[in-house]
Scaffold this motif. Structure first.
Motif, PDB file in Angstrom:
ATOM      1  N   GLN A   1      -2.396   8.941 -11.378  1.00  0.00           N
ATOM      2  CA  GLN A   1      -2.946   9.412 -12.649  1.00  0.00           C
ATOM      3  C   GLN A   1      -4.415   9.034 -12.779  1.00  0.00           C
ATOM      4  O   GLN A   1      -4.805   7.915 -12.427  1.00  0.00           O
ATOM      5  CB  GLN A   1      -2.187   8.811 -13.839  1.00  0.00           C
ATOM      6  N   GLU A   2      -5.203   9.964 -13.311  1.00  0.00           N
ATOM      7  CA  GLU A   2      -6.592   9.720 -13.661  1.00  0.00           C
ATOM      8  C   GLU A   2      -6.832  10.412 -15.000  1.00  0.00           C
ATOM      9  O   GLU A   2      -6.616  11.616 -15.118  1.00  0.00           O
ATOM     10  CB  GLU A   2      -7.537  10.303 -12.602  1.00  0.00           C
ATOM     11  N   PHE A   3      -7.248   9.653 -16.002  1.00  0.00           N
ATOM     12  CA  PHE A   3      -7.473  10.298 -17.285  1.00  0.00           C
ATOM     13  C   PHE A   3      -8.680   9.714 -18.008  1.00  0.00           C
ATOM     14  O   PHE A   3      -9.059   8.559 -17.816  1.00  0.00           O
ATOM     15  CB  PHE A   3      -6.230  10.229 -18.182  1.00  0.00           C
ATOM     16  N   LEU A   4      -9.300  10.551 -18.844  1.00  0.00           N
ATOM     17  CA  LEU A   4     -10.521  10.192 -19.550  1.00  0.00           C
ATOM     18  C   LEU A   4     -10.259   9.174 -20.644  1.00  0.00           C
ATOM     19  O   LEU A   4      -9.188   9.159 -21.259  1.00  0.00           O
ATOM     20  CB  LEU A   4     -11.151  11.434 -20.178  1.00  0.00           C
ATOM     21  N   MET A   5     -11.259   8.344 -20.914  1.00  0.00           N
ATOM     22  CA  MET A   5     -11.258   7.545 -22.132  1.00  0.00           C
ATOM     23  C   MET A   5     -11.939   8.385 -23.202  1.00  0.00           C
ATOM     24  O   MET A   5     -13.024   8.931 -22.961  1.00  0.00           O
ATOM     25  CB  MET A   5     -12.015   6.234 -21.924  1.00  0.00           C
ATOM     26  N   ASN A   6     -11.316   8.502 -24.364  1.00  0.00           N
ATOM     27  CA  ASN A   6     -11.934   9.337 -25.392  1.00  0.00           C
ATOM     28  C   ASN A   6     -13.098   8.607 -26.058  1.00  0.00           C
ATOM     29  O   ASN A   6     -13.220   7.383 -26.012  1.00  0.00           O
ATOM     30  CB  ASN A   6     -10.902   9.807 -26.428  1.00  0.00           C
ATOM     31  N   THR A   7     -13.983   9.393 -26.663  1.00  0.00           N
ATOM     32  CA  THR A   7     -15.228   8.871 -27.220  1.00  0.00           C
ATOM     33  C   THR A   7     -14.990   7.826 -28.295  1.00  0.00           C
ATOM     34  O   THR A   7     -15.670   6.791 -28.337  1.00  0.00           O
ATOM     35  CB  THR A   7     -16.068  10.028 -27.797  1.00  0.00           C
ATOM     36  N   ASP A   8     -14.022   8.065 -29.171  1.00  0.00           N
ATOM     37  CA  ASP A   8     -13.752   7.119 -30.256  1.00  0.00           C
ATOM     38  C   ASP A   8     -13.333   5.757 -29.711  1.00  0.00           C
ATOM     39  O   ASP A   8     -13.748   4.713 -30.231  1.00  0.00           O
ATOM     40  CB  ASP A   8     -12.663   7.664 -31.186  1.00  0.00           C
ATOM     41  N   PHE A   9     -12.506   5.764 -28.680  1.00  0.00           N
ATOM     42  CA  PHE A   9     -12.061   4.506 -28.095  1.00  0.00           C
ATOM     43  C   PHE A   9     -13.225   3.770 -27.449  1.00  0.00           C
ATOM     44  O   PHE A   9     -13.364   2.544 -27.600  1.00  0.00           O
ATOM     45  CB  PHE A   9     -10.951   4.743 -27.080  1.00  0.00           C
ATOM     46  N   MET A  10     -14.079   4.492 -26.723  1.00  0.00           N
ATOM     47  CA  MET A  10     -15.227   3.842 -26.084  1.00  0.00           C
ATOM     48  C   MET A  10     -16.151   3.219 -27.117  1.00  0.00           C
ATOM     49  O   MET A  10     -16.698   2.130 -26.905  1.00  0.00           O
ATOM     50  CB  MET A  10     -15.980   4.850 -25.203  1.00  0.00           C
ATOM     51  N   LYS A  11     -16.316   3.896 -28.256  1.00  0.00           N
ATOM     52  CA  LYS A  11     -17.138   3.328 -29.329  1.00  0.00           C
ATOM     53  C   LYS A  11     -16.490   2.087 -29.911  1.00  0.00           C
ATOM     54  O   LYS A  11     -17.161   1.090 -30.203  1.00  0.00           O
ATOM     55  CB  LYS A  11     -17.354   4.375 -30.423  1.00  0.00           C
ATOM     56  N   LYS A  12     -15.180   2.136 -30.081  1.00  0.00           N
ATOM     57  CA  LYS A  12     -14.439   1.018 -30.670  1.00  0.00           C
ATOM     58  C   LYS A  12     -14.602  -0.263 -29.844  1.00  0.00           C
ATOM     59  O   LYS A  12     -14.798  -1.356 -30.398  1.00  0.00           O
ATOM     60  CB  LYS A  12     -12.955   1.384 -30.775  1.00  0.00           C
ATOM     61  N   ILE A  13     -14.534  -0.134 -28.527  1.00  0.00           N
ATOM     62  CA  ILE A  13     -14.627  -1.319 -27.672  1.00  0.00           C
ATOM     63  C   ILE A  13     -16.062  -1.596 -27.222  1.00  0.00           C
ATOM     64  O   ILE A  13     -16.309  -2.511 -26.439  1.00  0.00           O
ATOM     65  CB  ILE A  13     -13.708  -1.193 -26.438  1.00  0.00           C
ATOM     66  N   LYS A  14     -17.005  -0.774 -27.694  1.00  0.00           N
ATOM     67  CA  LYS A  14     -18.437  -0.925 -27.372  1.00  0.00           C
ATOM     68  C   LYS A  14     -18.680  -0.865 -25.870  1.00  0.00           C
ATOM     69  O   LYS A  14     -19.471  -1.630 -25.307  1.00  0.00           O
ATOM     70  CB  LYS A  14     -18.969  -2.232 -27.960  1.00  0.00           C
ATOM     71  N   TRP A  15     -17.999   0.086 -25.251  1.00  0.00           N
ATOM     72  CA  TRP A  15     -18.088   0.263 -23.795  1.00  0.00           C
ATOM     73  C   TRP A  15     -19.489   0.675 -23.372  1.00  0.00           C
ATOM     74  O   TRP A  15     -20.053   0.149 -22.416  1.00  0.00           O
ATOM     75  CB  TRP A  15     -17.053   1.282 -23.360  1.00  0.00           C
ATOM     76  N   GLY A  16     -20.075   1.628 -24.091  1.00  0.00           N
ATOM     77  CA  GLY A  16     -21.426   2.075 -23.766  1.00  0.00           C
ATOM     78  C   GLY A  16     -22.446   0.964 -23.905  1.00  0.00           C
ATOM     79  O   GLY A  16     -23.400   0.874 -23.118  1.00  0.00           O
ATOM     80  N   GLU A  17     -22.263   0.097 -24.901  1.00  0.00           N
ATOM     81  CA  GLU A  17     -23.185  -1.016 -25.106  1.00  0.00           C
ATOM     82  C   GLU A  17     -23.121  -2.000 -23.942  1.00  0.00           C
ATOM     83  O   GLU A  17     -24.147  -2.527 -23.498  1.00  0.00           O
ATOM     84  CB  GLU A  17     -22.866  -1.728 -26.416  1.00  0.00           C
ATOM     85  N   LEU A  18     -21.921  -2.258 -23.451  1.00  0.00           N
ATOM     86  CA  LEU A  18     -21.754  -3.201 -22.348  1.00  0.00           C
ATOM     87  C   LEU A  18     -22.448  -2.719 -21.085  1.00  0.00           C
ATOM     88  O   LEU A  18     -23.278  -3.424 -20.505  1.00  0.00           O
ATOM     89  CB  LEU A  18     -20.268  -3.432 -22.075  1.00  0.00           C
ATOM     90  N   ILE A  19     -22.119  -1.493 -20.656  1.00  0.00           N
ATOM     91  CA  ILE A  19     -22.699  -1.028 -19.393  1.00  0.00           C
ATOM     92  C   ILE A  19     -24.156  -0.582 -19.564  1.00  0.00           C
ATOM     93  O   ILE A  19     -24.951  -0.673 -18.631  1.00  0.00           O
ATOM     94  CB  ILE A  19     -21.840   0.079 -18.740  1.00  0.00           C
ATOM     95  N   GLY A  20     -24.521  -0.145 -20.776  1.00  0.00           N
ATOM     96  CA  GLY A  20     -25.917   0.184 -21.034  1.00  0.00           C
ATOM     97  C   GLY A  20     -26.797  -1.054 -20.953  1.00  0.00           C
ATOM     98  O   GLY A  20     -27.905  -1.016 -20.397  1.00  0.00           O
ATOM     99  N   SER A  21     -26.306  -2.174 -21.490  1.00  0.00           N
ATOM    100  CA  SER A  21     -27.042  -3.431 -21.412  1.00  0.00           C
ATOM    101  C   SER A  21     -27.191  -3.885 -19.961  1.00  0.00           C
ATOM    102  O   SER A  21     -28.262  -4.359 -19.547  1.00  0.00           O
ATOM    103  CB  SER A  21     -26.317  -4.506 -22.223  1.00  0.00           C
ATOM    104  N   ALA A  22     -26.125  -3.730 -19.182  1.00  0.00           N
ATOM    105  CA  ALA A  22     -26.188  -4.099 -17.765  1.00  0.00           C
ATOM    106  C   ALA A  22     -27.226  -3.246 -17.028  1.00  0.00           C
ATOM    107  O   ALA A  22     -28.017  -3.761 -16.229  1.00  0.00           O
ATOM    108  CB  ALA A  22     -24.819  -3.940 -17.121  1.00  0.00           C
TER     109      ALA A  22
END
Length: 206
Positions: free
Chosen positions: A55-76
């Motif tokens: 299985q391979e499936f997308l993480m939805n945008t709302d979930f990524m915002k909730k866990i601040k995923w973009g902030e983590l990898i953007g900071s890196a």
């Protein structure tokens, strides 16, 4: 953020740690997705990705915002660009991020990603990846990620092999070829998370 720059060959890659809270949130997200047929169908990304895996499936945008995923990898990425080029990253945009559930005998063939920057990290890892068929083999690549950069040169190997460990996350240029070997002898899951992202043109020479 503790960030380690690795230079095993031409382009640099970086290694960071996914916070335990984020790992837990992602695993709960995955487990809930598994039990929801409608969500599985909606976010199924298997046909668009290279892997021959369960299985391979997308993480939805709302979930990524909730866990601040973009902030983590953007900071890196921002720290990466600064350390390598002494430039401030002007923009960072996730194209997509997805989770891979891999089981024994499954694999990812050699491939590249879209965008400028990609990465892979580990949410679950089997206790064992199985033995090699030749018992005296010194190298066992079962279940490992291999990054590939052209051909072997003097003082510069062509490959860099990564042993999956929960929480380890590696970021690399999207053009870098890579592959994941199958593993054997266990019914446990190898669960990873990946992403593709665009960064501003000024910094895209990393």
């Amino acid at each position: 953020m503790e960030l380690e720059i690795l230079k095993p060959f031409g382009p640099s890659i970086i290694k960071i740690k996914i916070p335990q809270e984020t790992i837990d949130q992602m695993n709960v997200y995955v487990d809930e997705m598994i039990n929801n047929k409608n969500k599985l169908e909606k976010f199924n990304e298997g046909p668009q990705l290279a892997g021959n895996v369960y299985q391979e499936f997308l993480m939805n945008t709302d979930f990524m915002k909730k866990i601040k995923w973009g902030e983590l990898i953007g900071s890196a990425c921002n720290q990466w660009v600064w350390k390598e080029k002494t430039l401030q990253l002007k923009s960072f945009q996730i194209i997509k991020s997805w989770i891979v559930r891999q089981f024994k005998n499954e694999y990812n063939p050699v491939h590249i990603h879209s965008g400028d920057v990609s990465g892979v990290g580990y949410l679950k890892v089997p206790k064992t990846m199985g033995e090699t068929f030749q018992k005296d083999k010194k190298v066992n690549n079962n279940g490992k990620l291999v990054l590939i950069d052209g051909s072997k040169r003097l003082f510069s190997p062509a490959t860099y092999t990564i042993t999956p460990k929960i929480g380890d996350f590696y970021l690399f240029p999207s053009y870098l070829m890579h592959t994941v070997y199958p593993f054997l002898g266990t019914n446990e899951e190898r669960r990873s998370v990946s992403f593709n992202a665009k960064i501003d043109d000024q910094s895209s020479s990393i």
